[in-house]
Every structure is written in structure tokens, then in C-alpha cells.
Design a protein around this motif. Sequence first.
Motif, PDB file in Angstrom:
ATOM      1  N   ARG A  72     -48.426 -79.249  51.754  1.00  0.00           N
ATOM      2  CA  ARG A  72     -47.645 -78.491  52.737  1.00  0.00           C
ATOM      3  C   ARG A  72     -46.148 -78.706  52.502  1.00  0.00           C
ATOM      4  O   ARG A  72     -45.698 -79.814  52.234  1.00  0.00           O
ATOM      5  N   GLU A 115     -44.472 -70.692  47.622  1.00  0.00           N
ATOM      6  CA  GLU A 115     -45.919 -70.604  47.424  1.00  0.00           C
ATOM      7  C   GLU A 115     -46.304 -70.572  45.946  1.00  0.00           C
ATOM      8  O   GLU A 115     -47.436 -70.873  45.592  1.00  0.00           O
ATOM      9  N   LYS A 116     -45.362 -70.226  45.080  1.00  0.00           N
ATOM     10  CA  LYS A 116     -45.623 -70.183  43.639  1.00  0.00           C
ATOM     11  C   LYS A 116     -45.567 -71.560  42.983  1.00  0.00           C
ATOM     12  O   LYS A 116     -45.991 -71.719  41.845  1.00  0.00           O
ATOM     13  N   LYS A 162     -49.482 -74.445  51.716  1.00  0.00           N
ATOM     14  CA  LYS A 162     -48.982 -73.971  53.017  1.00  0.00           C
ATOM     15  C   LYS A 162     -47.476 -74.158  53.053  1.00  0.00           C
ATOM     16  O   LYS A 162     -46.959 -75.207  52.687  1.00  0.00           O
ATOM     17  N   VAL A 163     -46.775 -73.108  53.503  1.00  0.00           N
ATOM     18  CA  VAL A 163     -45.315 -73.146  53.600  1.00  0.00           C
ATOM     19  C   VAL A 163     -44.917 -72.722  55.005  1.00  0.00           C
ATOM     20  O   VAL A 163     -45.394 -71.712  55.518  1.00  0.00           O
TER      21      VAL A 163
END
Length: 99
Positions: free
Chosen positions: A38, A65-66, A72-73
Motif C-alpha cells: 500500500r 499503480e505501475k 493499493k494507492v
Amino acid sequence: MIEHEALVQALKTVNDPELNVNVVDLGLVYSIRAEDDRVDVEMTLTSPACPMGPEILRNSVAALEKVEGVAKVDVKLVMTPPWTPDRMTDDARDELGMF
């Protein structure tokens, strides 16, 4: 473990569309925290009424996210402390012609 520098580099791919300078060099990113898979980010905008705010936030989430290991961001928009040009890096100042 997620590399902090990888997160910073990912956010450097996100430009403020109006200024065409990345959000890190503009000083818009206040904190980046990673725990397990996260990532939590606190960032601001150059102005509370910035019309590009939603786009900047979406692009920030997509860039993070990459990064390998990120599942999870959460990017939280904060307005305190308010952004000032003093937060910009020398590179951003050069790009904007501010000497």
C-alpha cells in the motif's frame, strides 16, 4: 518492499498540465509512505481552485499503480500547509523561467 525512490520517480512522470512541470519538482508532493503493498501520498495543488486537480490526482494514482509491488494507492489532497513557489526545485524554476 516497495522502493521509495521508485515511487518518487513514478510521480515525476505526472505533470501539471497547465505548467508542464512534474508534481515532484513543483513541490506538490508533501509525503509518500509505503507499507506492505500500500502507498499513501499527501499532495496539494498550486491553488485550491486548480481546474486540473482531478486530472493530476488520477494521473498520480495511475503512475504509482505501475510501480512493482504496489497493489493499493491512496492519494490524499491536502491544502495545509498551502503551496508556495518556494517549494519548487531549481529544475522547476529553470523550466518556468523563474530565476
